[in-house]
Scaffold this motif. Structure first.
Motif, short mmCIF file in Angstrom:
data_model
loop_
_atom_site.label_atom_id
_atom_site.label_comp_id
_atom_site.label_asym_id
_atom_site.label_seq_id
_atom_site.Cartn_x
_atom_site.Cartn_y
_atom_site.Cartn_z
N ALA A 293 -32.14 6.05 8.72
CA ALA A 293 -33.49 6.01 8.13
C ALA A 293 -33.87 7.35 7.51
O ALA A 293 -34.50 7.40 6.44
CB ALA A 293 -34.50 5.62 9.20
N ILE A 294 -33.48 8.44 8.15
CA ILE A 294 -33.80 9.77 7.63
C ILE A 294 -33.07 10.02 6.31
O ILE A 294 -33.66 10.51 5.35
CB ILE A 294 -33.42 10.87 8.67
CG1 ILE A 294 -34.19 10.68 9.96
CG2 ILE A 294 -33.61 12.25 8.09
CD1 ILE A 294 -35.67 10.98 9.84
N ARG A 295 -31.79 9.68 6.27
CA ARG A 295 -31.02 9.88 5.03
C ARG A 295 -31.59 9.01 3.91
O ARG A 295 -31.65 9.43 2.76
CB ARG A 295 -29.55 9.52 5.24
CG ARG A 295 -28.73 10.74 5.59
CD ARG A 295 -27.29 10.40 5.64
NE ARG A 295 -26.65 10.73 4.38
CZ ARG A 295 -25.38 10.55 4.14
NH1 ARG A 295 -24.60 10.02 5.05
NH2 ARG A 295 -24.87 10.89 2.99
N ARG A 296 -31.96 7.77 4.23
CA ARG A 296 -32.55 6.89 3.22
C ARG A 296 -33.84 7.49 2.67
O ARG A 296 -34.11 7.38 1.48
CB ARG A 296 -32.85 5.52 3.82
CG ARG A 296 -31.82 4.50 3.46
CD ARG A 296 -32.25 3.15 3.91
NE ARG A 296 -31.67 2.95 5.22
CZ ARG A 296 -32.06 2.05 6.08
NH1 ARG A 296 -33.06 1.26 5.82
NH2 ARG A 296 -31.46 1.93 7.24
N LEU A 297 -34.59 8.11 3.54
CA LEU A 297 -35.85 8.72 3.13
C LEU A 297 -35.60 9.81 2.09
O LEU A 297 -36.31 9.91 1.09
CB LEU A 297 -36.58 9.29 4.35
CG LEU A 297 -37.91 9.96 4.08
CD1 LEU A 297 -38.94 8.92 3.67
CD2 LEU A 297 -38.37 10.71 5.32
N PHE A 298 -34.58 10.62 2.29
CA PHE A 298 -34.30 11.73 1.38
C PHE A 298 -33.48 11.34 0.15
O PHE A 298 -33.58 11.96 -0.90
CB PHE A 298 -33.59 12.87 2.12
CG PHE A 298 -34.49 13.57 3.09
CD1 PHE A 298 -35.65 14.21 2.66
CD2 PHE A 298 -34.21 13.59 4.43
CE1 PHE A 298 -36.49 14.85 3.55
CE2 PHE A 298 -35.04 14.23 5.34
CZ PHE A 298 -36.19 14.86 4.89
N SER A 299 -32.66 10.33 0.29
CA SER A 299 -31.80 9.97 -0.85
C SER A 299 -32.55 9.15 -1.89
O SER A 299 -32.30 9.27 -3.07
CB SER A 299 -30.57 9.19 -0.37
OG SER A 299 -30.94 7.91 0.09
N GLY A 300 -33.45 8.33 -1.45
CA GLY A 300 -34.19 7.51 -2.38
C GLY A 300 -33.35 6.37 -2.93
O GLY A 300 -32.16 6.25 -2.70
N LYS A 301 -34.00 5.52 -3.67
CA LYS A 301 -33.36 4.35 -4.25
C LYS A 301 -33.85 4.22 -5.67
O LYS A 301 -34.97 4.64 -5.99
CB LYS A 301 -33.75 3.12 -3.42
CG LYS A 301 -33.06 1.85 -3.77
CD LYS A 301 -33.51 0.74 -2.81
CE LYS A 301 -32.93 -0.56 -3.24
NZ LYS A 301 -33.39 -1.67 -2.40
N LYS A 302 -33.03 3.66 -6.53
CA LYS A 302 -33.45 3.50 -7.93
C LYS A 302 -34.68 2.58 -7.97
O LYS A 302 -34.74 1.57 -7.26
CB LYS A 302 -32.35 2.84 -8.75
CG LYS A 302 -31.16 3.72 -8.99
CD LYS A 302 -30.14 2.99 -9.85
CE LYS A 302 -28.89 3.82 -10.01
NZ LYS A 302 -27.85 3.08 -10.75
N PRO A 303 -35.65 2.92 -8.80
CA PRO A 303 -36.81 2.04 -8.94
C PRO A 303 -36.40 0.67 -9.48
O PRO A 303 -35.39 0.54 -10.18
CB PRO A 303 -37.70 2.77 -9.95
CG PRO A 303 -37.22 4.17 -9.96
CD PRO A 303 -35.78 4.13 -9.57
N ASP A 304 -37.18 -0.34 -9.16
CA ASP A 304 -36.84 -1.70 -9.57
C ASP A 304 -36.75 -1.86 -11.08
O ASP A 304 -35.91 -2.60 -11.58
CB ASP A 304 -37.87 -2.69 -9.01
CG ASP A 304 -37.73 -2.88 -7.51
OD1 ASP A 304 -36.63 -2.57 -6.99
OD2 ASP A 304 -38.69 -3.32 -6.88
N HIS A 305 -37.62 -1.15 -11.81
CA HIS A 305 -37.56 -1.31 -13.26
C HIS A 305 -36.28 -0.70 -13.83
O HIS A 305 -35.77 -1.17 -14.84
CB HIS A 305 -38.81 -0.73 -13.94
CG HIS A 305 -38.99 0.73 -13.78
ND1 HIS A 305 -39.54 1.30 -12.65
CD2 HIS A 305 -38.69 1.76 -14.61
CE1 HIS A 305 -39.57 2.60 -12.79
NE2 HIS A 305 -39.06 2.93 -13.96
N HIS A 306 -35.72 0.32 -13.17
CA HIS A 306 -34.43 0.87 -13.60
C HIS A 306 -33.33 -0.15 -13.36
O HIS A 306 -32.44 -0.34 -14.20
CB HIS A 306 -34.10 2.16 -12.85
CG HIS A 306 -34.90 3.34 -13.32
ND1 HIS A 306 -34.42 4.62 -13.28
CD2 HIS A 306 -36.14 3.43 -13.83
CE1 HIS A 306 -35.34 5.45 -13.75
NE2 HIS A 306 -36.39 4.74 -14.08
N LEU A 307 -33.39 -0.80 -12.21
CA LEU A 307 -32.40 -1.83 -11.90
C LEU A 307 -32.49 -2.99 -12.89
O LEU A 307 -31.46 -3.54 -13.30
CB LEU A 307 -32.59 -2.34 -10.47
CG LEU A 307 -32.33 -1.32 -9.36
CD1 LEU A 307 -32.69 -1.91 -8.01
CD2 LEU A 307 -30.89 -0.85 -9.39
N ALA A 308 -33.71 -3.35 -13.27
CA ALA A 308 -33.88 -4.43 -14.24
C ALA A 308 -33.30 -4.06 -15.60
O ALA A 308 -32.63 -4.87 -16.25
CB ALA A 308 -35.37 -4.78 -14.37
#
Length: 121
Positions: A62-77
């Motif tokens: 959970a900590i790593r996910r917090l710092f790494s982030g995820k691509k925003p949904d509009h980028h994925l789209a």
């Protein structure tokens, strides 16, 4: 002395023999099928990469996910449109083109349009 340029009358257009047209159409069909195969492989590679990235993200703490982030949904789209939707539309158009070529081979479509298609490729 200046020589005049040679002009070729429009009626002396190159006429192809039916065997030549037949083999050219078969070659075009094979080329288009290869393009479709390449497009489908590219889409499959993209989808595998996305699945691997998603799996790696979910495996993080959970900590790593917090710092790494995820691509925003509009980028994925936008990526989906660029890497999947547009190429698959092109593959669909190529399939239609193949159907047209096959109908010319079968004789159900006019062969007069063969020269136009052959000049495009």
């Amino acid at each position: 002395m200046v020589s005049s340029p040679i002009s070729i009358p429009a009626t002396s257009a190159v006429r192809r023999k039916p065997g030549e047209v037949h083999s050219l159409l078969e070659a075009l069909i094979a080329k288009r099928e290869q393009e479709i195969s390449d497009i489908e492989q590219m889409v499959e590679r993209y989808e595998r990469r996305i699945r691997r990235e998603e799996q790696a993200y979910r495996a993080m703490s959970a900590i790593r996910r917090l710092f790494s982030g995820k691509k925003p949904d509009h980028h994925l789209a936008l990526e989906y449109i660029h890497y999947v939707k547009k190429p698959m539309e092109k593959a669909r158009a190529l399939r239609q083109e193949i159907l047209h070529y096959q109908s010319m081979l079968d004789g159900s479509a006019p062969a007069s349009s063969v020269e136009r298609f052959l000049s495009e490729s």
